[in-house]
Scaffold this active site. Structure first.
Site, PDB file in Angstrom:
ATOM      1  N   SER A 275       1.575  -3.295   1.751  1.00  0.00           N
ATOM      2  CA  SER A 275       0.694  -3.052   0.607  1.00  0.00           C
ATOM      3  C   SER A 275      -0.305  -1.948   0.964  1.00  0.00           C
ATOM      4  CB  SER A 275      -0.024  -4.344   0.212  1.00  0.00           C
ATOM      5  OG  SER A 275      -0.859  -4.776   1.271  1.00  0.00           O
ATOM      6  N   TYR A 276      -1.148  -1.608  -0.006  1.00  0.00           N
ATOM      7  CA  TYR A 276      -2.080  -0.490   0.169  1.00  0.00           C
ATOM      8  C   TYR A 276      -2.949  -0.696   1.413  1.00  0.00           C
ATOM      9  CZ  TYR A 276      -5.304   3.221  -1.181  1.00  0.00           C
ATOM     10  OH  TYR A 276      -6.049   4.364  -1.207  1.00  0.00           O
ATOM     11  N   PRO A 277      -2.961   0.279   2.353  1.00  0.00           N
ATOM     12  CA  PRO A 277      -3.618   0.039   3.649  1.00  0.00           C
ATOM     13  C   PRO A 277      -5.121   0.321   3.684  1.00  0.00           C
ATOM     14  CG  PRO A 277      -2.490   2.146   3.700  1.00  0.00           C
ATOM     15  CD  PRO A 277      -2.242   1.562   2.335  1.00  0.00           C
TER      16      PRO A 277
END
Length: 802
Positions: A275-277
């Site tokens: 997922s978005y880091p």
């Protein structure tokens, strides 16, 4: 898409007082990468569209890009009918079917306030950073020759980051070790076993007192058990993973720098693996599909057994962490193998996956036994731990409870024979240099930077040679970094303390929440830093006093190399970054191309100013070209820009200029010209004066000269070549031939296109845009070049070289 910059003359360091950058200098947004022509591309795609859905990263920077996209496409889109809604914003945190469909079904609107907070941060960092950087770079590089940094930069976040490293260095330097004494006792519960006990007083700093305690305890023959307590304890599973924790672990455990770790995480995200880091959140929303993410990992041989056990027995709800309201925690979204990702990509993915599995696992439980002993009047203790349920430590074994020797079974009042009692002399030790992980923790605690920018600030202080990365990824400040921070403390401590930046970040957050006015925050903050800048300039002597102790003046640095055109005395070549020439008689300094070697060029002089030419080279497999130190810094012709060598000089008759040595248009870049390297024989080559294209030709030729004649087909200059009689490739024992490098069939097999091996990726061969090189019809005697570039012919040439 865009970046903030100053417009016009305010980009020049020489034409503008840095103080003007706080208020007078106008700013503008320019395309971040003009070669991509992204704005034009979006306008072509958006022409005639009725509505737009914005799928940008779901953070403040993403909101900012939303409005950059809208600025580009709204003028070419169809006008809305009445109050019809045409702009939509998709909110998503991972590239999975579920997340994307959910985002499309719940479209919102872009947040103008969040975008404005990013604009405010960018403008503040630009104005403040450039003003301080320009002033102190010019001031100190004009006085000292061995600073070994091409830029003495200042940044509202970068400088406090350096401050943390120097603060730790100062503690190490000022540390004075103290001697202390510890009483250590060993008892023998059984004949062949011994148990080491810890003294309840821990340590004493007076030797005579320590000796007294030793004498008292030595009088006792046995150790008596005063109490035995057993307590079940829990080691909690970790909170869900956010960016800062990921960067900390990547540095401390995986040996990856924050910048490198962030690049890998972004790649894993765009490929759909995680997922978005970039997230500050450590709490999963109630509707997050934890089981779905876990099932993805059920077939991986490294953790399949653990995952399947969790799926069959039931997962534990992750601990309640902090919800920052941005994105869910970093989570694996797709199964992967080591072969798929390889190297650092796999190592980071493996950690993220293990961390996620640990968050839905059980806590680790263990039984802690504490036995308290008395030896005479003194108390001693020993502690033992036995794991009853490993829980999450099965998937994160580095968190497991260390195996300890088992404690003997005993009860209150039991007596054990004393094996040994002794006094240990020890010394207090200084703290070590900050690790990257510790620095990230400090930055987060004090609000320096965001989860996205923390790696950038750490990388900057390394690149500027303010700190070096030692073993264990510890950050050791250099002499330059130490002097700068001490200088800021001496003049204005707030420039380096984290307090003022933290206060600015709070103001920026208020803009994002719609609780503060963008213009008022910007004006107020700039006014504070403008006053600080003027005080800094007036007090610079305080920092200079520290500098002169650590660094050598320009006149005492470097070695004589080439003669000055004004006084005809030798100028000194200063090799330390930034490499430059300094004339101590005229007190003038001339910058040079960086990241290469500089040597005298045959003692030849520039016909315009009588300065001796020097030759810059990036190595045997790279480019080289001569340059006049004065012309390089003070362009003699209107179509030349600062930082151009002789291979871009438009002097009509100088034997080293583009006019005399240029051969033809570069086969790859748009504005470059291939220029003969007259120093390259016997392995002759020509190199583009803009990009890193090199063309090797005519090996073992005696001479290669550029002819005044041009090719009828492509308008490139012809070349006259004299070959060695024994190694001539020409038919019929010929040794001389004149022809076009590109079109002549005799030369075709003797030409090879390559790319220069640059010593540093930041190197640029020159600056500015100018028309390419043509000869013959395009050339006016004594005038400017006016070439033509037949596009179909150049395309054919490019194809030929490829």
């Amino acid at each position: 898409l865009m970046y903030f910059c100053f417009s016009g003359k305010y980009n020049s360091w020489d034409k503008v007082d840095p103080a003007e950058l706080f208020s007078k200098a106008p700013t503008e947004k320019k395309e971040a990468n003009p070669k991509l022509t992204m704005v034009k591309f979006l306008q072509v795609e958006g022409r005639g569209c009725d509505c737009i859905v914005l799928w940008l990263d779901c953070d403040k920077e993403g909101e900012n890009i939303c409005f950059e996209v809208l600025d580009a496409v709204l003028p070419v889109m169809n006008k809305p009918r009445g109050s019809e809604r045409t702009i939509y914003r998709a909110k998503f945190s991972s590239i999975t079917d579920t997340d994307i469909c959910n985002a499309m079904n719940h479209l919102g609107e872009p947040n103008r306030n969040e975008a404005l907070s990013v604009d405010a941060r960018q403008e503040l960092d630009l104005r403040i950073g450039c003003a301080f950087t320009r002033f102190q770079t010019k001031y100190f590089q004009g006085k000292y020759g061995n600073l070994d940094s091409s830029l003495i930069s200042f940044g509202p976040c970068q400088t406090p980051t350096l401050g943390f490293c120097v603060e730790r260095h100062d503690k190490i330097q000022s540390f004075k070790p103290e001697t202390y004494w510890v009483l250590q006792a060993k008892v023998n519960p059984e004949k062949e076993s011994s148990l080491t006990l810890d003294w309840d007083r821990v340590r004493v700093f007076d030797r005579e007192v320590a000796q007294m305690f030793l004498n008292i305890t030595k009088m006792a023959k046995e150790a008596k058990v005063e109490s035995v307590s057993k307590k079940e304890k829990v080691k909690q599973r970790p909170l869900a993973l956010n960016t800062v924790e990921m960067l900390r672990v990547a540095s401390a455990a995986l040996g990856m720098g924050p910048q490198h770790a962030m690049q890998i995480a972004e790649r894993l995200y765009t490929q759909g693996y995680i997922s978005y880091p970039r997230t500050e959140t450590t709490h999963y929303p109630e509707n997050f599909d934890l089981k779905g993410c876990l099932r993805q990992q059920a077939s991986n041989p490294y953790w399949a057994e653990t995952v399947n056990a969790l799926l069959s027995e039931g997962i534990n709800r992750p601990r309640k962490g902090h919800d920052a309201g941005d994105h869910p925690p970093i989570t694996p979204m797709r199964a992967a193998t080591e072969a798929e990702l390889g190297g650092d990509g796999w190592r980071l993915y493996e950690y993220i996956t293990r961390h996620f599995i640990a968050t839905v696992s059980a806590d680790c439980k263990y039984l802690q036994t504490t036995i308290s002993f008395s030896i005479g009047p003194e108390r001693f203790t020993c502690v033992g731990k036995v794991v009853t349920s490993p829980g999450f430590t099965e998937i994160m074994p580095w968190h497991s409870i260390p195996l300890e020797e088992s404690l003997p079974h005993c009860e209150k009042g039991d007596l054990f024979p004393i094996g040994e009692i002794k006094l240990l002399e020890k010394q207090t030790s200084p703290p070590d240099y900050l690790t990257e992980a510790e620095l990230i923790t400090l930055m987060e605690k004090h609000g320096i930077g965001t989860d996205a920018s923390i790696p950038v600030h750490i990388n900057n202080i390394c690149q500027r040679n303010y700190v070096t990365v030692e073993s264990g990824r510890r950050l050791k400040p250099t002499n330059l970094g130490i002097v700068l921070v001490h200088g800021y403390y001496k003049i204005d401590a707030e420039l380096v303390l984290p307090t003022i930046r933290s206060a600015v970040e709070k103001q920026l957050n208020l803009i994002a929440l719609g609780k503060a006015n963008y213009h008022q925050v910007l004006e107020h903050t700039l006014d504070i830093f403008k006053r600080k800048f003027h005080y800094f300039v007036d007090s610079i002597a305080g920092m200079d006093e520290l500098m002169e102790v650590s660094f050598s003046p320009l006149a005492a640095t470097g070695k004589p190399l080439s003669r000055c055109g004004k006084c005809h005395r030798f100028m000194k070549y200063i090799q330390a970054k930034p490499s430059r020439l300094h004339c101590s008689h005229c007190d003038d300094t001339y910058s040079l191309p960086q990241n290469g070697t500089i040597k005298l060029y045959k003692e030849l002089r520039c016909p315009l100013d009588d300065f001796e030419l020097v030759l810059w080279s990036s190595g045997s497999r790279g480019k080289s070209y001569p340059l006049c130190p004065y012309c390089y810094n003070h362009p003699p012709f209107r179509d030349m820009k600062k930082g151009m060598g002789c291979n871009e000089c438009t002097h009509p008759t100088c034997q080293h200029s583009l006019s005399m040595l240029g051969i033809g248009q570069c086969v790859e870049c748009e504005n470059g010209v291939l220029v003969l390297d007259s120093t390259s024989g016997p392995k002759w080559k020509m190199a583009c004066n803009k990009c890193n294209v090199i063309v090797h030709f005519f090996e073992n030729a005696h001479k290669v000269r550029v002819s005044p004649e041009t090719c009828d087909l492509c308008e490139a200059a012809l070349v006259d070549v004299d070959f060695n009689k024994a190694k001539s490739p020409l038919p019929g024992d010929e040794t001389q031939h004149s022809g076009c490098v590109f079109c002549d069939p005799v030369f075709q097999d003797l030409v090879e296109l390559k790319h220069a091996a640059m010593r540093h990726p930041m190197h640029r061969g020159g600056q500015g845009k100018r028309q390419g090189r043509g000869r013959g019809k395009g050339r006016r005697p004594g005038g400017r070049l006016n070439p033509k570039k037949p596009k179909d012919k150049m395309a054919a040439l490019a194809a030929y070289f490829v």
